[in-house]
Design a protein around this motif. Structure first.
Motif, PDB file in Angstrom:
ATOM      1  N   ALA A   1       0.851  -1.189   0.000  1.00 15.59           N
ATOM      2  CA  ALA A   1       0.000   0.000   0.000  1.00 15.59           C
ATOM      3  C   ALA A   1       0.889   1.242   0.000  1.00 15.59           C
ATOM      4  CB  ALA A   1      -0.895  -0.006   1.230  1.00 15.59           C
ATOM      5  N   PRO A   2       0.395   2.363  -0.515  1.00 16.44           N
ATOM      6  CA  PRO A   2       1.233   3.559  -0.524  1.00 16.44           C
ATOM      7  C   PRO A   2       1.468   4.143   0.858  1.00 16.44           C
ATOM      8  CG  PRO A   2      -0.948   4.073  -1.360  1.00 16.44           C
ATOM      9  CD  PRO A   2      -0.881   2.586  -1.199  1.00 16.44           C
ATOM     10  N   GLY A   3       0.533   3.904   1.782  1.00 16.90           N
ATOM     11  CA  GLY A   3       0.670   4.483   3.112  1.00 16.90           C
ATOM     12  C   GLY A   3       0.774   5.996   3.032  1.00 16.90           C
ATOM     13  N   TYR A   4       1.254   6.588   4.084  1.00 16.38           N
ATOM     14  CA  TYR A   4       1.518   8.027   4.090  1.00 16.38           C
ATOM     15  C   TYR A   4       3.019   8.229   3.911  1.00 16.38           C
ATOM     16  CZ  TYR A   4      -3.253   8.724   5.742  1.00 16.38           C
ATOM     17  OH  TYR A   4      -4.616   8.750   5.855  1.00 16.38           O
ATOM     18  N   THR A   5       3.523   7.829   2.752  1.00 14.69           N
ATOM     19  CA  THR A   5       4.966   7.831   2.517  1.00 14.69           C
ATOM     20  C   THR A   5       5.401   8.864   1.488  1.00 14.69           C
ATOM     21  OG1 THR A   5       4.705   6.068   0.882  1.00 14.69           O
ATOM     22  CG2 THR A   5       5.195   5.396   3.151  1.00 14.69           C
ATOM     23  N   ASP A   6       4.477   9.674   0.997  1.00 19.63           N
ATOM     24  CA  ASP A   6       4.826  10.682  -0.005  1.00 19.63           C
ATOM     25  C   ASP A   6       3.789  11.806   0.047  1.00 19.63           C
ATOM     26  OD1 ASP A   6       6.641  11.079  -2.557  1.00 19.63           O
ATOM     27  OD2 ASP A   6       4.602  11.644  -3.155  1.00 19.63           O
ATOM     28  N   PRO A   7       4.218  13.059  -0.134  1.00 16.94           N
ATOM     29  CA  PRO A   7       3.265  14.182  -0.097  1.00 16.94           C
ATOM     30  C   PRO A   7       2.143  14.079  -1.132  1.00 16.94           C
ATOM     31  CG  PRO A   7       5.515  14.998   0.025  1.00 16.94           C
ATOM     32  CD  PRO A   7       5.605  13.521  -0.252  1.00 16.94           C
TER      33      PRO A   7
ATOM     34  N   PHE B   1      -1.257  12.927   0.267  1.00 12.43           N
ATOM     35  CA  PHE B   1      -2.051  13.923   0.977  1.00 12.43           C
ATOM     36  C   PHE B   1      -2.746  14.856  -0.006  1.00 12.43           C
ATOM     37  CE2 PHE B   1       1.054  12.576   4.113  1.00 12.43           C
ATOM     38  CZ  PHE B   1       0.260  12.379   5.230  1.00 12.43           C
ATOM     39  N   ALA B   2      -2.036  15.261  -1.055  1.00 10.47           N
ATOM     40  CA  ALA B   2      -2.606  16.181  -2.041  1.00 10.47           C
ATOM     41  C   ALA B   2      -3.767  15.548  -2.791  1.00 10.47           C
ATOM     42  CB  ALA B   2      -1.518  16.626  -3.025  1.00 10.47           C
ATOM     43  N   ALA B   3      -3.731  14.220  -2.931  1.00 10.88           N
ATOM     44  CA  ALA B   3      -4.774  13.522  -3.691  1.00 10.88           C
ATOM     45  C   ALA B   3      -5.932  13.048  -2.828  1.00 10.88           C
ATOM     46  CB  ALA B   3      -4.156  12.331  -4.424  1.00 10.88           C
ATOM     47  N   GLY B   4      -5.939  13.412  -1.557  1.00 15.48           N
ATOM     48  CA  GLY B   4      -7.064  13.027  -0.713  1.00 15.48           C
ATOM     49  C   GLY B   4      -6.683  12.230   0.502  1.00 15.48           C
TER      50      GLY B   4
ATOM     51  N   ALA C   1      -0.329  12.121  -9.895  1.00 13.49           N
ATOM     52  CA  ALA C   1       0.925  12.044  -9.137  1.00 13.49           C
ATOM     53  C   ALA C   1       0.872  10.925  -8.099  1.00 13.49           C
ATOM     54  CB  ALA C   1       1.224  13.386  -8.469  1.00 13.49           C
ATOM     55  N   ALA C   2      -0.268  10.770  -7.446  1.00 15.71           N
ATOM     56  CA  ALA C   2      -0.417   9.714  -6.446  1.00 15.71           C
ATOM     57  C   ALA C   2      -0.367   8.330  -7.091  1.00 15.71           C
ATOM     58  CB  ALA C   2      -1.718   9.896  -5.671  1.00 15.71           C
ATOM     59  N   VAL C   3      -1.019   8.175  -8.240  1.00 22.71           N
ATOM     60  CA  VAL C   3      -0.980   6.897  -8.963  1.00 22.71           C
ATOM     61  C   VAL C   3       0.459   6.567  -9.344  1.00 22.71           C
ATOM     62  CG1 VAL C   3      -1.616   5.740 -11.126  1.00 22.71           C
ATOM     63  CG2 VAL C   3      -3.346   7.013  -9.846  1.00 22.71           C
ATOM     64  N   ARG C   4       1.163   7.543  -9.876  1.00 21.11           N
ATOM     65  CA  ARG C   4       2.529   7.315 -10.331  1.00 21.11           C
ATOM     66  C   ARG C   4       3.447   6.942  -9.147  1.00 21.11           C
ATOM     67  NH1 ARG C   4       3.178   8.605 -15.587  1.00 21.11           N
ATOM     68  NH2 ARG C   4       5.428   8.886 -15.426  1.00 21.11           N
ATOM     69  N   PHE C   5       3.257   7.605  -8.018  1.00 19.26           N
ATOM     70  CA  PHE C   5       4.040   7.255  -6.837  1.00 19.26           C
ATOM     71  C   PHE C   5       3.718   5.832  -6.394  1.00 19.26           C
ATOM     72  CE2 PHE C   5       4.147   6.616  -2.275  1.00 19.26           C
ATOM     73  CZ  PHE C   5       5.509   6.727  -2.062  1.00 19.26           C
ATOM     74  N   GLN C   6       2.444   5.488  -6.325  1.00 18.02           N
ATOM     75  CA  GLN C   6       2.042   4.151  -5.887  1.00 18.02           C
ATOM     76  C   GLN C   6       2.629   3.082  -6.809  1.00 18.02           C
ATOM     77  OE1 GLN C   6      -2.167   3.685  -5.209  1.00 18.02           O
ATOM     78  NE2 GLN C   6      -2.019   1.485  -4.901  1.00 18.02           N
ATOM     79  N   SER C   7       2.601   3.331  -8.094  1.00 17.35           N
ATOM     80  CA  SER C   7       3.136   2.365  -9.054  1.00 17.35           C
ATOM     81  C   SER C   7       4.650   2.209  -8.902  1.00 17.35           C
ATOM     82  CB  SER C   7       2.782   2.813 -10.474  1.00 17.35           C
ATOM     83  OG  SER C   7       3.219   1.867 -11.417  1.00 17.35           O
ATOM     84  N   ARG C   8       5.356   3.314  -8.752  1.00 16.35           N
ATOM     85  CA  ARG C   8       6.812   3.237  -8.564  1.00 16.35           C
ATOM     86  C   ARG C   8       7.170   2.505  -7.269  1.00 16.35           C
ATOM     87  NH1 ARG C   8       6.431   8.681 -10.193  1.00 16.35           N
ATOM     88  NH2 ARG C   8       6.772   9.353  -8.031  1.00 16.35           N
ATOM     89  N   ARG C   9       6.407   2.773  -6.220  1.00 18.43           N
ATOM     90  CA  ARG C   9       6.646   2.091  -4.935  1.00 18.43           C
ATOM     91  C   ARG C   9       6.420   0.587  -5.087  1.00 18.43           C
ATOM     92  NH1 ARG C   9       6.707   2.711   0.729  1.00 18.43           N
ATOM     93  NH2 ARG C   9       5.199   1.410   1.864  1.00 18.43           N
TER      94      ARG C   9
END
Length: 197
Positions: A148-154, A157-160, A179-187
């Motif tokens: 899960a992405p958790g609260y590991t990237d700003p 928060f910006a996406a909800g 941006a949140a999708v892209r972060f989650q995918s990279r993680r």
């Protein structure tokens, strides 16, 4: 190039989850993963789909996208799922696909693979969190490793601020959601690579 083979598996009635899946697939490719973008089979009657212009248009737009199969699940060593919520749980089309995977699960072909999920609903608090948690319960039965992405990237928060997975309102994706999708995918690719090595 990483050692990650990612199956991005989505269901999308009107296009929101298709856009999320595309965004996630692009980010994973940029991170070096080999990616298959796959849709699950439509189970609604053709007459129902044809009776709603937006639903019919989405089906026509994505007619060339391959349908996910158990063979794709066995090929992949990581999964990114995206599907809308329906009454607080994932859309029945996605559940129907999951229900075809009994043989792959019994054979151990879904275990020890990284997995993450995304969703959308018509409005905020329309069941997104319960949908993701329900999917994760299934993935725990498989023996998959939830990333899960958790609260590991700003961006989260910006996406909800959903720590379970990116969630969006129905419609065009905001820059924050992308941006949140892209972060989650990279993680997901990062941890899938660690698990696979």
């Amino acid at each position: 190039m990483s050692n990650v083979r990612l199956a991005v598996i989505y269901y999308s009635t009107y296009g929101t989850n298709y856009a999320m899946a595309q965004e996630g697939a692009a980010a994973a490719r940029e991170a070096g993963a080999e990616v298959r973008l796959l849709k699950v089979r439509e189970t609604a009657p053709e007459s129902v789909v044809a009776g709603q212009a937006a639903w019919k248009a989405q089906a026509e737009r994505t007619a060339s996208v391959p349908e996910a199969s158990a063979a794709d699940m066995e090929w992949a060593n990581a999964y990114l799922f995206s599907a809308p919520t329906r009454f607080g749980t994932v859309a029945s089309q996605m559940r129907a696909f999951i229900d075809t995977l009994g043989g792959a699960w019994q054979g151990g072909h879904l275990a020890n693979k990284a997995v993450s999920a995304m969703t959308s609903a018509q409005n905020m608090h329309g069941g997104q969190e319960s949908t993701l948690l329900g999917l994760y319960t299934t993935f725990m039965h498989w023996g998959s490793i939830i990333v899960a992405p958790g609260y590991t990237d700003p961006s989260l928060f910006a996406a909800g601020g959903n720590p379970y997975g990116t969630s969006s309102n129905m419609g065009a994706l905001s820059d924050e959601t992308k941006a949140a999708v892209r972060f989650q995918s990279r993680r997901l690719v990062e941890f899938a690579g660690k698990i696979a090595s």
